[in-house]
Scaffold this motif. Sequence first.
Motif, mmCIF file in Angstrom:
data_model
loop_
_atom_site.group_PDB
_atom_site.id
_atom_site.type_symbol
_atom_site.label_atom_id
_atom_site.label_comp_id
_atom_site.label_asym_id
_atom_site.label_seq_id
_atom_site.Cartn_x
_atom_site.Cartn_y
_atom_site.Cartn_z
ATOM 1 N N PRO A 172 56.813 58.617 164.395
ATOM 2 C CA PRO A 172 57.966 57.779 163.999
ATOM 3 C C PRO A 172 58.833 57.350 165.192
ATOM 4 N N LEU A 173 58.647 57.976 166.355
ATOM 5 C CA LEU A 173 59.456 57.618 167.527
ATOM 6 C C LEU A 173 58.948 56.358 168.205
ATOM 7 N N ARG A 174 57.742 55.892 167.812
ATOM 8 C CA ARG A 174 57.140 54.743 168.488
ATOM 9 C C ARG A 174 56.712 53.675 167.483
ATOM 10 N N ILE A 175 57.589 53.372 166.542
ATOM 11 C CA ILE A 175 57.331 52.290 165.590
ATOM 12 C C ILE A 175 58.491 51.312 165.669
ATOM 13 N N GLY A 176 58.193 50.081 166.012
ATOM 14 C CA GLY A 176 59.228 49.051 166.163
ATOM 15 C C GLY A 176 59.841 49.099 167.540
ATOM 16 N N HIS A 177 60.689 50.113 167.799
ATOM 17 C CA HIS A 177 61.253 50.319 169.137
ATOM 18 C C HIS A 177 61.274 51.814 169.435
ATOM 19 N N ASN A 178 61.465 52.140 170.694
ATOM 20 C CA ASN A 178 61.494 53.548 171.084
ATOM 21 C C ASN A 178 62.711 54.241 170.476
ATOM 22 N N ARG A 179 62.476 55.414 169.883
ATOM 23 C CA ARG A 179 63.552 56.170 169.250
ATOM 24 C C ARG A 179 63.629 57.582 169.831
ATOM 25 N N THR A 180 64.792 58.176 169.715
ATOM 26 C CA THR A 180 64.946 59.585 170.049
ATOM 27 C C THR A 180 64.595 60.415 168.823
ATOM 28 N N ILE A 181 64.458 61.719 169.026
ATOM 29 C CA ILE A 181 64.137 62.599 167.895
ATOM 30 C C ILE A 181 65.221 62.515 166.825
ATOM 31 N N GLY A 182 66.469 62.349 167.256
ATOM 32 C CA GLY A 182 67.561 62.259 166.295
ATOM 33 C C GLY A 182 67.545 60.976 165.483
ATOM 34 N N GLU A 183 66.788 59.969 165.943
ATOM 35 C CA GLU A 183 66.742 58.683 165.241
ATOM 36 C C GLU A 183 65.496 58.509 164.384
ATOM 37 N N GLN A 184 64.630 59.527 164.343
ATOM 38 C CA GLN A 184 63.359 59.338 163.643
ATOM 39 C C GLN A 184 63.526 59.186 162.132
ATOM 40 N N ASP A 185 64.671 59.628 161.590
ATOM 41 C CA ASP A 185 64.886 59.481 160.146
ATOM 42 C C ASP A 185 64.923 58.011 159.726
ATOM 43 N N GLU A 186 65.237 57.105 160.673
ATOM 44 C CA GLU A 186 65.223 55.666 160.344
ATOM 45 C C GLU A 186 63.856 55.255 159.806
ATOM 46 N N ILE A 187 62.813 55.896 160.321
ATOM 47 C CA ILE A 187 61.454 55.609 159.867
ATOM 48 C C ILE A 187 61.045 56.524 158.723
ATOM 49 N N LEU A 188 61.358 57.803 158.850
ATOM 50 C CA LEU A 188 60.927 58.767 157.828
ATOM 51 C C LEU A 188 61.529 58.466 156.466
ATOM 52 N N ASN A 189 62.734 57.903 156.437
ATOM 53 C CA ASN A 189 63.380 57.572 155.162
ATOM 54 C C ASN A 189 62.695 56.413 154.444
ATOM 55 N N GLU A 205 58.869 62.282 173.223
ATOM 56 C CA GLU A 205 58.322 60.938 173.023
ATOM 57 C C GLU A 205 57.307 60.883 171.889
ATOM 58 N N ALA A 206 56.897 62.015 171.384
ATOM 59 C CA ALA A 206 55.882 62.017 170.334
ATOM 60 C C ALA A 206 56.081 63.201 169.402
ATOM 61 N N GLN A 207 56.457 62.903 168.164
ATOM 62 C CA GLN A 207 56.611 63.913 167.117
ATOM 63 C C GLN A 207 55.765 63.456 165.929
ATOM 64 N N TYR A 208 54.485 63.812 165.932
ATOM 65 C CA TYR A 208 53.593 63.324 164.885
ATOM 66 C C TYR A 208 53.868 64.033 163.565
ATOM 67 N N VAL A 209 53.970 63.228 162.510
ATOM 68 C CA VAL A 209 54.151 63.787 161.170
ATOM 69 C C VAL A 209 52.915 63.488 160.340
#
Length: 738
Positions: A172-189, A205-209
């Motif tokens: 989720p950190l590498r979809i659309g634009h680069n995100r921090t771990i704290g911003e990954q909920d933008e995708i997970l939600n 840089e990579a937190q695979y779910v």
Amino acid sequence: MGFGLENVLELATDAFSERIASLGKTESGAYDYYAARIENNCLLSADEAKLAQKLAETYPKDTIFYEIGAGAGTLCLALAAYGYRCVAIESDRRRFEAALDIQESLSAYLPDFENYFMVEQAIFGVDPVLYMSSLTGPKVGVITNLVNSWVDEKAPLIIGSLSKFQEAVFNPLRIGHNRTIGEQDEILNLIEGADPILFMDMGPEAQYVRVVYSKESPPQITQPQADVEPIPFQKETEKDEEPTKPSAFAAFNGQSKDVFQIARTHYLNKEFTEAITLLKPWLVTLRAGSDIHRDGLSILIRSTVNQKQTPALDLAFLTQLGITLYPAHRDFQIYHARACRDLDAHLKQFTAYKKAMRAGAREDECIWGMIQALVNRKRFKMAEKLIRTIDLAETPFKALPTLACEVHLVNGNLDDAQKCLDRAYEMNAIDQRLKQYELVLKSLKAHQNLSDPALTTRHIAIGGTSYVGSTIFGVILGSLDTLENIGESNWLIQSKDSHDNSSLIDFDNDLPTSWPLCKVHRRQTRQCIPIDFRKFLAADPTNYYEKIAQQLNTPGLVTGDKSLANYWFLDPLARFDLIILYKHPILQMRSNIRNLSKKLQNEANTKGGFDFERQLHFWSQHYLGLLNNITPKGKRLVLNWEKFASAPHAHLKVICDQLGLTYRDDILENITVNHLLGGNAGIKLDQILKTGKIQMRTASHPRFSEEEEARIMSHPEAGHVLHLLENYHNRFFKSLAR
């Protein structure tokens, strides 16, 4: 089953390196990213290697992985090496073609590899399930890096599409634009109907779910039922069916079956325009994936093919829709393959015919189509493997033995080449290349028997097409110290007939008036090359260029014989330096039209009847032959004529430095022309002979419309070859770009 990771990566690296060397970093699809990885000998990144290993440890061997935004497919390569079936889905044309190229190269060495490493070009808005319909097994969608602004806008749609798979693994950190771990909920939600769990922590840089959507098989597109036969291809009405011609004003009652039957009757009556007119708006109203949509689309494609009025590019898009929706349907596959062939899109043509054969299309046609694609791309070793699977004595394709003869000549299989040549003549194949190949074969056998093939004189050969500037360029080179230019030396032993076809001169029976003469010495009595010497050359063309140099008493000979066929015949050992001269395809087409219009005395009629596609295919194949079929014993340079004409001194300095020649600043003011066979009549030879000077200028050409220029620029084969030529030119003359 596995292919060995180290083995797969080594082969893929070699294939990609060759692609970069030919096309450059950008057009090859490598860009800086893959170019740097290949330079560091790590095509597979460390993170991809870890992810591939984790996926292999987690999922059973019957799992099929679909990587969205796969790039050149390196993760899929690793998974395929472990024995998993993978589909690399990529929207970038260059990277998609890079993945196809890698697939093709590895399939030549690893049997069945193409069934484990598959490649699809992403079409936005097409449901991912469409890429999945022909494969059975658990399906897992994978996204490693999908960063760009376009994706950012479509993130909800992309995440939503993952629910079509049974499971998904993504970063989720590498979809659309680069995100921090704290911003990954933008995708997970954005995930609906399932809860993501951490699959693999690779740092900031990579937190695979991992998301498990369903343990059931995902929805499949309806395939053609076993008892539903596609309409057979035919040119005449089926004998067991007499179609009733519908009224031109037949009422449409809104029922799909009625529309289909009316359209089908139009098709059987060869009323293709009427069928197309009826089907196009109707198909839009139907649900894609239904049987009637599939059959209606089949009739539309068949009608479009038979109407023969639709551009190949439009037909390619239409058939691409068919194979995207119904990948197991053989008709869509074979028509798409033919469309790629007609477009000269040879890389896609090869893959399309392979898929068509897998879908049940005629095996001999598919193998023939793959061989054509490979030969057009100069992949002669792979083409030979396919040729050896065919019984040439039984093939219905008259051009196949001729093509096989070329392949065997290039690969040095002279006995096989002779058999193919004999078979081509048995089939009464009408092909000008047969005479050329017969001469080349004779020459190759003669040169094989030479005890000492080394030469005592130097030969600089100019390669290119007609009207490329080779006559002037040869005159300039021939004015340098130690060099003598003769022009198109092949006319010492060849002549043209009334149909512009060349053949060997029969010095005993052909009229002397048909023998080409030196333009400096225009009368037979003043010819610089005696008739007896020309007869001697024709009788034994071995060491042809050395004999001419000795006759002219020069240590260095310059020739403008230009074509692969001439150099292949006159010196198959390629004991020369080769300078390949080219123009941009637009400028080359202008030159062709300009010179053809002089012959016809009518430029308008010339342009109206000018076959751009055929001319561009000829141009492309001509230069691919010079680049790939000739490996000169000396150096090879590639020179853009327009750039040379705009700065001749600068380019000549580089050429002289590369070839070890002595450059002179006054070269264009001290031109010497002692001999000149053939060449463009428009070079103002009399003025050059009188003044000893050449004034360089770019030629004026008839202008093209925007539509005509767009046709040229969109030609895939010509575009590929142009990039090759430009990359070579820029490499040799990079000092001039500073």
